[in-house]
Design a protein around this motif. Sequence first.
Motif, short mmCIF file in Angstrom:
data_model
loop_
_atom_site.label_atom_id
_atom_site.label_comp_id
_atom_site.label_asym_id
_atom_site.label_seq_id
_atom_site.Cartn_x
_atom_site.Cartn_y
_atom_site.Cartn_z
N HIS A 67 0.61 -1.34 0.21
CA HIS A 67 -0.01 0.04 -0.06
C HIS A 67 1.29 1.15 -0.30
CE1 HIS A 67 -3.29 -3.19 1.35
NE2 HIS A 67 -3.97 -2.46 1.46
N LEU A 68 0.64 1.86 -1.27
CA LEU A 68 1.66 3.57 -0.54
C LEU A 68 0.88 4.19 0.02
CD1 LEU A 68 1.73 4.16 -4.55
CD2 LEU A 68 3.30 3.24 -3.27
N THR A 69 1.52 5.10 0.99
CA THR A 69 0.92 5.29 2.44
C THR A 69 0.93 7.40 2.29
OG1 THR A 69 3.13 5.61 3.31
CG2 THR A 69 2.06 4.23 3.68
N ASP A 70 1.57 8.31 1.13
CA ASP A 70 1.81 8.91 0.59
C ASP A 70 0.97 9.62 -0.51
OD1 ASP A 70 4.09 7.98 -0.63
OD2 ASP A 70 5.16 9.38 0.26
N ARG A 71 0.30 9.10 -1.79
CA ARG A 71 0.34 8.94 -2.86
C ARG A 71 -0.79 7.51 -3.32
NH1 ARG A 71 5.79 6.97 -5.29
NH2 ARG A 71 5.87 6.97 -2.83
N ILE A 72 -0.99 8.02 -4.43
CA ILE A 72 -2.32 6.79 -4.80
C ILE A 72 -1.70 6.61 -6.43
CG2 ILE A 72 -4.40 7.72 -2.88
CD1 ILE A 72 -5.13 9.08 -5.53
N TRP A 73 -2.03 5.53 -6.77
CA TRP A 73 -1.99 4.43 -7.82
C TRP A 73 -2.45 5.86 -9.29
CZ3 TRP A 73 0.12 -0.61 -9.85
CH2 TRP A 73 0.69 -1.03 -8.88
N PHE A 74 -4.30 5.73 -8.68
CA PHE A 74 -5.13 6.15 -10.21
C PHE A 74 -5.49 7.23 -9.51
CE2 PHE A 74 -5.30 1.53 -9.90
CZ PHE A 74 -4.43 1.31 -10.46
#
Length: 285
Positions: free
Chosen positions: A10-17
Amino acid sequence: MIFWLVTTDHLTDRIWFKDDEDFKAAMNIVAVLAATMNLRIIAFILMSNHVHFILGCDRDLAEVFITRFKKMYSQYYSKKYGSCELLRDNAVDYQQIVVGDESFERGVAYVLMNSVAAKICLHASEYPWGTGACYFNPTPVTGTRIGDMSGRTRIKILRSRFSVPEDYTVNEQGYVNPSCYVPVKFVESVFRAPSRMTYFLNNSSKAKRVKEAPSFKDQIIGAAIQDLLVSLFRKHSITGLDDRQKSELFRQVKFRFSADPAQIARVSGESYEKVCELLDSFSDS
């Protein structure tokens, strides 16, 4: 056959989409890889800051698949947003599951229930970015055949020059229907009946209470932050705010959307620790 549950960190400081177009691009990348690699995509889901796949193949091919998926999506993301660091250090976990000991059923349920656990929807079949609506669905799949499209249109939709079968169909949302390449009948045969799939969905570790209201998606809160930046501070980027202004912004997001610090961190790009600090700061101002 061997199956692998493949999960990215899980990215914690940004998002994929960041918006629906990003999701559509990723959905079509999955379709291209399904058509060009010798594996079976059993189930998958694209969440805002991580993805899950269940693949029917050996471990080496599973690694090749997720590496290609991340590379292709990163190329799209870099071209659109100008950032090439999104997934470079994003780790991947692999867990083997098999048919016969119910690990397969539990794995599929775990994947599909991610959207419900995130309170995005009340049932897995309502989430469009994955295979939740594929199984035991009596509604006919509709769409335009790839074979009926011009070469230019295919490339525009798929964002790739790789070919896919002409009987693949593209739905109204603009991505290839997952049922075109997912072995739906096989998955249904393992679960045996809709009621048995429902049992595993409801008893998944990701399951939430059905009566719990859905929350706001990361993409909606991300868009709201942009509006709040302009209305509150006449700014267009969080980087232009001082800590006091960031604190007010995050408080507004928390109050208006019931967003927790983890979600605010994902959509704002700030670290979780910094968001918590700012939410607790300037309380008397």
